[in-house]
Design an enzyme around this catalytic site. Structure first.
Site, PDB file in Angstrom:
ATOM      1  N   TYR A  61      83.331 -47.287 -51.739  1.00 26.77           N
ATOM      2  CA  TYR A  61      82.296 -47.981 -51.092  1.00 26.77           C
ATOM      3  C   TYR A  61      81.211 -47.026 -50.535  1.00 26.77           C
ATOM      4  O   TYR A  61      81.607 -45.769 -50.100  1.00 26.77           O
ATOM      5  CB  TYR A  61      82.585 -48.807 -50.071  1.00 26.77           C
ATOM      6  CG  TYR A  61      81.368 -49.600 -49.130  1.00 26.77           C
ATOM      7  CD1 TYR A  61      80.534 -50.406 -49.990  1.00 26.77           C
ATOM      8  CD2 TYR A  61      81.238 -49.284 -47.908  1.00 26.77           C
ATOM      9  CE1 TYR A  61      79.730 -51.210 -49.047  1.00 26.77           C
ATOM     10  CE2 TYR A  61      80.244 -49.766 -47.270  1.00 26.77           C
ATOM     11  CZ  TYR A  61      79.471 -51.040 -47.689  1.00 26.77           C
ATOM     12  OH  TYR A  61      78.611 -51.277 -46.902  1.00 26.77           O
TER      13      TYR A  61
ATOM     14  N   ASP B 165      80.724 -38.538 -50.365  1.00 31.37           N
ATOM     15  CA  ASP B 165      80.355 -39.687 -49.060  1.00 31.37           C
ATOM     16  C   ASP B 165      81.634 -39.421 -48.414  1.00 31.37           C
ATOM     17  O   ASP B 165      82.775 -40.140 -48.529  1.00 31.37           O
ATOM     18  CB  ASP B 165      80.513 -41.008 -49.841  1.00 31.37           C
ATOM     19  CG  ASP B 165      79.821 -41.770 -48.923  1.00 31.37           C
ATOM     20  OD1 ASP B 165      79.967 -41.690 -47.534  1.00 31.37           O
ATOM     21  OD2 ASP B 165      79.644 -43.120 -49.115  1.00 31.37           O
TER      22      ASP B 165
ATOM     23  N   LYS C 180      79.867 -42.664 -39.034  1.00 33.77           N
ATOM     24  CA  LYS C 180      81.127 -43.026 -38.186  1.00 33.77           C
ATOM     25  C   LYS C 180      81.332 -41.949 -37.179  1.00 33.77           C
ATOM     26  O   LYS C 180      80.774 -41.964 -35.856  1.00 33.77           O
ATOM     27  CB  LYS C 180      82.374 -43.258 -39.265  1.00 33.77           C
ATOM     28  CG  LYS C 180      82.049 -44.418 -40.017  1.00 33.77           C
ATOM     29  CD  LYS C 180      83.142 -45.133 -40.834  1.00 33.77           C
ATOM     30  CE  LYS C 180      82.610 -46.464 -41.412  1.00 33.77           C
ATOM     31  NZ  LYS C 180      82.430 -46.482 -42.868  1.00 33.77           N
TER      32      LYS C 180
END
Ligand SMILES: *Cc1c(COP(=O)(O)O)cnc(C)c1O
Length: 435
Positions: free
Chosen positions: A144, A239, A267
């Site tokens: 994702y 990523d 995050k």
């Protein structure tokens, strides 16, 4: 357990907000039931509006590596607030965060801050396309990368690995510039590169795929991805929105010793505030405006409060280096949970890496089988997970509310929290087996 207030708030919210929430998983569609509305959190605890408290194993999906209300981050933010919270100008706080990162991560020569992981990914892809003069992006099924159009795609059924939209509203023309390949499959990847390598601007992957379960990849596979992309002149984008600063200060790139051309963060980098970043080779980042012709901007980018939170977070990580202790604690928890399942004769596996863990239910081919692709997840895992999830929730444990999301440990989790989870897991398993 009463959820009266939450139920009422959920009803009200559904009237005016799609699904009642501002990010889909929060609506509990994956596990069913009403999501508790949280009104406060501290240490390992989430406290809902009905007076229930839960030991939090989701930790805001990863950012809170030191638990809720970490004192250092809190104090830094309070001091930042007293200086005003948005200038829309050049300021020194983002410089401090940028230097902290570029000094420690040699593959990040230059960096740009944005407000989310999604934005970071979209921007990194734009740079890659500009710098290579190529249009195609290669991604892996089960990874994702936020909700940018080019990556909200799934493997197509047609020829040539062309992807099809995985969300309404994504144009087929945009999806067709993305190639989707299976994880853990060197040969399939080689074939794609033979045919289309010269058209691929960038290969993007989560070096630790953690958004469709925890699909730990073999290092040889990751090395193959890197060497194939290098050979064909495609850029390698890691990523690391979830893995960056969580599995090691330098993320997976540090752990496996592969330096990407570009990397995205989110995050942990904001300590729980909205921060994303993309960075990498200076010659690539110099394509970004105002240096170069790739446009990217943000009204609230490098917000001084969020930047200060990030600085406090990263300084503490650097100083305390909590990674090996966290990994040990997580392994221990995973082992104990598996032991309970074994004693009860219940098919369950806990895959963990660093401070991330993922509970899978169902029979595996062999006891030491590792789930590395979405297809290898047993079909019935979702149904069992929902039952176990609710049993845990009623007993004051909050896991990620979806069978396909991972859970997180923080430094705030102590042995008594671990014991509680293990004990409640045994009860949950017995309850599910009685059905
Ligand atoms: C969470 C995540 C994103 C998206 O970040 P947002 O801040 O939610 O937009 C992108 N990539 C990975 C690997 C993620 O885990």
């Amino acid at each position: 357990m009463k959820l009266k207030q939450s139920e009422a708030l959920f009803e009200r919210s559904k009237q005016i907000v799609p699904g009642g929430v501002h990010s889909p998983v929060r609506a509990f569609r994956g596990v069913g039931g009403v999501p508790p509305f949280m009104q406060s959190a501290s240490d390992v605890w989430l406290n809902d509006v009905d007076g229930n408290s839960y030991i939090d194993y989701c930790m805001s999906w990863g950012p809170l590596l030191f638990g809720h209300q970490d004192r250092e981050v809190q104090q830094a933010v309070q001091e930042a607030l007293a200086r005003g919270w948005s200038y829309g100008t050049a300021e020194p706080y983002s410089l401090e965060l940028a230097e902290l990162i570029t000094q420690e991560l040699p593959w990040v020569e230059k960096i740009r801050f944005v407000n989310s992981g999604t934005e970071a990914v979209i921007s990194a892809l734009r740079v890659a396309r500009a710098a290579t003069g190529r249009d195609k992006i290669l991604k892996f099924e089960g990874c994702y990368h936020g909700h940018g159009d080019s990556l909200l795609v799934k493997a197509g059924s047609g020829l040539a690995e062309m992807a099809s939209p995985d969300s309404a509203g994504v144009p087929v023309s945009v999806a067709s510039d993305t190639i989707v390949v299976e994880l853990n499959q060197e040969e399939a990847l080689e074939k794609v590169f033979q045919r289309q390598g010269h058209q691929i601007a960038a290969v993007i992957l989560e070096p630790l795929p953690a958004n469709c379960g925890l699909l730990i990849q073999r290092e040889e596979f990751l090395k193959k991805v890197a060497s194939l992309s290098r050979k064909s002149g495609s850029l390698l984008i890691f990523d690391e929105v979830i893995s960056g600063f969580r599995v090691a200060f330098g993320g997976m790139a540090e752990k496996i010793g592969i330096q990407p051309d570009l990397v995205t963060f989110g995050k942990v980098i904001g300590g729980g505030f909205p921060v994303g970043a993309y960075g990498g080779r200076a010659d690539l980042m110099d394509w970004v405006a105002p240096c170069g012709p790739v446009y990217q901007a943000g009204t609230l980018s490098a917000n001084p409060v969020a930047m200060t939170a990030g600085v406090a977070m990263l300084k503490k990580l650097k100083r305390e280096n909590p990674y090996s202790a966290l990994e040990k604690k997580t392994k221990e928890l995973a082992c104990q949970l598996e032991e309970v399942a074994q004693q009860e004769g219940f098919p369950m596996k806990v895959q963990s890496f660093s401070s991330l863990f993922w509970i899978v239910f169902g029979e595996m081919d062999t006891p030491d089988f590792v789930v590395r692709t979405p297809q290898q997840t047993p079909k019935k895992s979702k149904e069992v997970y929902s039952q176990v999830f609710h049993s845990l929730l009623e007993n004051g444990i909050y896991l990620a509310p979806s069978a396909y999301e991972v859970s997180f440990l923080s430094t705030a989790h102590r042995p008594e929290h671990q014991e509680k989870l293990v004990k409640v897991m045994r009860q949950a398993i017995r309850k599910v087996m009685q059905k």
